[in-house]
Design a protein around this motif. Structure first.
Motif, mmCIF file in Angstrom:
data_model
loop_
_atom_site.group_PDB
_atom_site.id
_atom_site.type_symbol
_atom_site.label_atom_id
_atom_site.label_comp_id
_atom_site.label_asym_id
_atom_site.label_seq_id
_atom_site.Cartn_x
_atom_site.Cartn_y
_atom_site.Cartn_z
ATOM 1 N N SER A 167 66.798 19.384 98.864
ATOM 2 C CA SER A 167 66.798 19.181 97.401
ATOM 3 C C SER A 167 65.427 18.781 96.856
ATOM 4 O O SER A 167 65.312 17.918 95.975
ATOM 5 N N VAL A 168 64.378 19.408 97.394
ATOM 6 C CA VAL A 168 63.024 19.173 96.912
ATOM 7 C C VAL A 168 62.702 20.226 95.859
ATOM 8 O O VAL A 168 62.959 21.416 96.067
ATOM 9 N N PRO A 220 56.225 19.103 104.885
ATOM 10 C CA PRO A 220 57.120 18.267 104.078
ATOM 11 C C PRO A 220 56.563 16.884 103.758
ATOM 12 O O PRO A 220 56.764 16.362 102.662
ATOM 13 N N GLN A 221 55.860 16.277 104.709
ATOM 14 C CA GLN A 221 55.439 14.896 104.511
ATOM 15 C C GLN A 221 54.214 14.750 103.627
ATOM 16 O O GLN A 221 53.797 13.633 103.322
ATOM 17 N N PRO A 265 55.511 36.783 110.086
ATOM 18 C CA PRO A 265 55.197 35.593 109.285
ATOM 19 C C PRO A 265 56.382 35.065 108.493
ATOM 20 O O PRO A 265 57.052 35.804 107.777
ATOM 21 N N GLN A 266 56.671 33.801 108.671
ATOM 22 C CA GLN A 266 57.615 33.067 107.833
ATOM 23 C C GLN A 266 56.872 31.795 107.428
ATOM 24 O O GLN A 266 56.908 30.789 108.120
ATOM 25 N N TRP A 267 56.162 31.881 106.316
ATOM 26 C CA TRP A 267 55.199 30.850 105.963
ATOM 27 C C TRP A 267 55.868 29.515 105.668
ATOM 28 O O TRP A 267 56.860 29.450 104.964
ATOM 29 N N MET A 268 55.272 28.473 106.238
ATOM 30 C CA MET A 268 55.818 27.128 106.117
ATOM 31 C C MET A 268 54.836 26.194 105.419
ATOM 32 O O MET A 268 53.658 26.525 105.242
ATOM 33 N N LYS A 315 61.874 27.414 101.016
ATOM 34 C CA LYS A 315 63.293 27.642 100.738
ATOM 35 C C LYS A 315 64.156 26.551 101.373
ATOM 36 O O LYS A 315 65.081 26.029 100.742
ATOM 37 N N THR A 316 63.843 26.196 102.625
ATOM 38 C CA THR A 316 64.601 25.147 103.311
ATOM 39 C C THR A 316 64.451 23.812 102.591
ATOM 40 O O THR A 316 65.422 23.065 102.426
ATOM 41 N N LEU A 317 63.250 23.503 102.155
ATOM 42 C CA LEU A 317 63.039 22.240 101.439
ATOM 43 C C LEU A 317 63.825 22.207 100.131
ATOM 44 O O LEU A 317 64.407 21.181 99.774
#
Length: 277
Positions: free
Chosen positions: A117-118, A95-96, A89-92, A110-112
């Protein structure tokens, strides 16, 4: 006149290029519904979002998301189990749901934060986040569209988005519901050409994470397909109270009547009229 026409064409192009969170799934993500009939009757929450669940620029299933309760109403997909391993699991998140100029693909928090820069506050305000599920008591992260029903590794990974997850009774998730997903679905779909599935959750009266995420009172599933051996349409359904390790397999029409009573949003219709009740 020509300028107006050009503006209309330009606007249409923008809409067709729109990402995962959309005003309607029609012509965008309706391939996961039998005869492209999107389930709406008796199911729509007041504050909702339609999500075409996208990973690696590929669409794998569709979700009707309840933004107020921060759980999906349902996820719809085509049953096509593969032999690959269940992903780590790498929970996502979506974004929209934050804003529509973010990526179409689901992303980790983390990516966001680091790439786009969210702020964590903006992510948390828009949907359920990983923190909400860290301290569960007798509850699991219950998939509506399960990893095991996707054919490819990317498809399995795509189910690990929190917009596809509800707080599910741990015993039910590991027990009777798992048996339904593994055994009943496989047996009933054995001679099916294409099996269309809708799995959902009824909001309950309790929550986790300081009232942020609703705990469903019931988990339910439905399916419809053409049995090629008998040359007939078949359908089936299941429902479980989300505090007992017990599941009831029933007819599609019986489930629709139960959901009509539980949701109290009008008569529920899950599939096209071809699917027997």
């Amino acid at each position: 006149m020509l300028r107006l026409l050009l503006l209309q064409v330009w606007a249409s192009c923008l809409w067709l290029g729109h990402g995962k969170v959309v005003q309607s799934l029609s012509n965008i993500c309706d391939q996961f519904f039998y005869q492209k009939m999107i389930a709406t009757n008796g199911l729509l929450p007041r504050n909702r979002a339609w999500i075409c669940q996208t990973f690696q620029n590929q669409r794998f299933f569709a979700t009707l998301y309840d933004k107020q309760n921060r759980i999906p109403v349902y996820s719809a997909y085509i049953y096509n189990p593969g032999t690959g391993k269940r992903p780590t699991p790498q929970w996502m998140v979506e974004p929209q749901l934050i804003r529509d100029n973010l990526p179409r693909d689901m992303q980790t928090e983390k990516t966001l934060r680091e790439t786009y820069s969210v702020s964590q506050k903006d992510i948390s305000n828009s949907q359920a986040v990983n923190q909400d599920y860290l301290h569960l008591n007798n509850l699991d992260r219950g998939h509506l569209s399960p990893a095991g029903h996707q054919h490819t590794q990317d498809g399995k990974t795509a189910t690990f988005t929190l917009t596809n997850i509800v707080p599910q009774d741990a015993a039910l998730n590991k027990g009777a519901w798992n048996l339904y997903e593994q055994n009943t679905m496989a047996g009933n779909s054995k001679d099916c050409q294409t099996t269309y599935v809708i799995v959902g959750a009824v909001p309950g009266n309790s929550s986790i994470s300081q009232n942020r995420v609703n705990i469903p009172s019931h988990i339910w599933a439905s399916a419809c397909c053409k049995n090629t051996k008998k040359n007939i349409m078949i359908a089936w359904a299941a429902i479980a109270q989300n505090n007992k390790n017990k599941i009831q397999v029933l007819k599609l029409g019986e489930l629709e009547k139960r959901l009509t009573q539980l949701y109290k949003r009008g008569p529920v219709s899950l599939f096209h009229a071809d699917c027997p009740r």
